[in-house]
Design a protein around this motif. Structure first.
Motif, PDB file in Angstrom:
ATOM      1  N   LYS A   9     -11.435  11.883  -4.766  1.00 14.57           N
ATOM      2  CA  LYS A   9     -12.275  11.327  -5.784  1.00 14.57           C
ATOM      3  C   LYS A   9     -13.729  11.869  -5.438  1.00 14.57           C
TER       4      LYS A   9
ATOM      5  N   LEU B  47      -9.355  -0.373  -2.833  1.00 16.05           N
ATOM      6  CA  LEU B  47      -9.353  -0.649  -4.296  1.00 16.05           C
ATOM      7  C   LEU B  47      -8.195   0.144  -4.942  1.00 16.05           C
ATOM      8  N   PHE B  48      -7.979   1.363  -4.432  1.00 21.84           N
ATOM      9  CA  PHE B  48      -6.833   1.936  -4.893  1.00 21.84           C
ATOM     10  C   PHE B  48      -5.455   1.465  -4.628  1.00 21.84           C
TER      11      PHE B  48
ATOM     12  N   ARG C 254      -5.052  -1.884  -4.152  1.00 23.32           N
ATOM     13  CA  ARG C 254      -4.739  -3.068  -5.054  1.00 23.32           C
ATOM     14  C   ARG C 254      -4.530  -2.553  -6.589  1.00 23.32           C
ATOM     15  N   ASP C 255      -4.960  -1.423  -6.949  1.00 21.49           N
ATOM     16  CA  ASP C 255      -4.726  -0.990  -8.378  1.00 21.49           C
ATOM     17  C   ASP C 255      -3.214  -0.365  -8.382  1.00 21.49           C
ATOM     18  N   VAL C 256      -2.790   0.082  -7.089  1.00 20.74           N
ATOM     19  CA  VAL C 256      -1.216   0.326  -7.543  1.00 20.74           C
ATOM     20  C   VAL C 256      -0.420  -0.701  -7.195  1.00 20.74           C
ATOM     21  N   GLY C 257      -0.892  -1.770  -6.814  1.00 25.31           N
ATOM     22  CA  GLY C 257      -0.052  -3.020  -6.815  1.00 25.31           C
ATOM     23  C   GLY C 257       0.365  -3.496  -5.662  1.00 25.31           C
TER      24      GLY C 257
ATOM     25  N   GLN D  16      -7.908 -10.148  -1.457  1.00 24.94           N
ATOM     26  CA  GLN D  16      -6.862  -9.804  -2.700  1.00 24.94           C
ATOM     27  C   GLN D  16      -5.400  -9.332  -2.195  1.00 24.94           C
TER      28      GLN D  16
ATOM     29  N   SER E 143      -5.227  11.557  -9.131  1.00 26.96           N
ATOM     30  CA  SER E 143      -4.334  10.767  -8.332  1.00 26.96           C
ATOM     31  C   SER E 143      -3.187  11.030  -8.394  1.00 26.96           C
TER      32      SER E 143
END
Length: 182
Positions: free
Chosen positions: A59, A80-81, A83-86, A126, A158
């Motif tokens: 990025k 953040l990444f 978390r976004d990936v789960g 989180q 990504s």
């Protein structure tokens, strides 16, 4: 989200990458500064205990940040990444020991990055389980290559469950050095 019930410092051998525990994912992060372009690169690499790439990110951030600020931003971007990936059970690993110590609460963060470190600590809630780890720069080469890769992209790129061509050789070296010293 529930509060994280597992936060710890994991001390790795300083010069090589090691996979996480079974069921966990390791998030390696690094940054690169492009002074002439007045931007920085963020590299994030997430792998499982079998050394498989779960996700990777390169990025570009258009801001003339210093080294400490970049390293703090990559810690935040890595979480953040993930978390976004789960992902829920993660080890956040970087190569700037004073920031890892600040996350663990064993030292105060440098004033210049204290707000970012506080944001990272807030993000920690989180995740179900979270650990922090320091690795020497030599053990963080794939993440560094992803950060440098932004010179070839406009915003970000990504990869999910695949390897970026720009880190293939470094990933092979990580695997070889891990198994060589077992």
């Amino acid at each position: 989200m529930e509060m994280t019930d597992h936060v710890e410092l994991v001390v790795e051998l300083p010069w090589k990458w090691n996979p996480p525990e079974v069921g966990w994912f390791k998030i390696n992060v690094d940054g690169a500064i492009f002074s002439k372009q007045k931007c920085v690169g963020i590299g994030v690499l997430i792998r499982d205990e079998l050394v498989r790439v779960e996700a990777a990110l390169s990025k570009k951030v258009d801001a003339p940040l210093g080294a400490m600020e970049v390293e703090a931003k990559v810690l935040e971007a890595g979480l953040l990444f993930a978390r976004d990936v789960g992902l829920q059970d993660v080890v956040l690993e970087g190569d700037l020991v004073n920031l890892i110590n600040a996350l663990c609460g064993t030292s105060s963060p440098p004033a210049a990055v204290e707000p970012t470190i506080m944001d990272v600590l807030d993000l920690c809630r989180q995740f179900r389980n979270l650990a922090f780890s320091h690795v020497h720069r030599k053990g963080n080469v794939p993440a560094h290559l992803l950060a440098k890769h932004v010179s070839n992209i406009a915003d970000f790129i990504s990869w999910i469950e695949e390897n970026s061509y720009c880190i293939e050789q470094a990933l092979i070296q990580d695997v070889l050095s891990f198994f060589r010293f077992q």
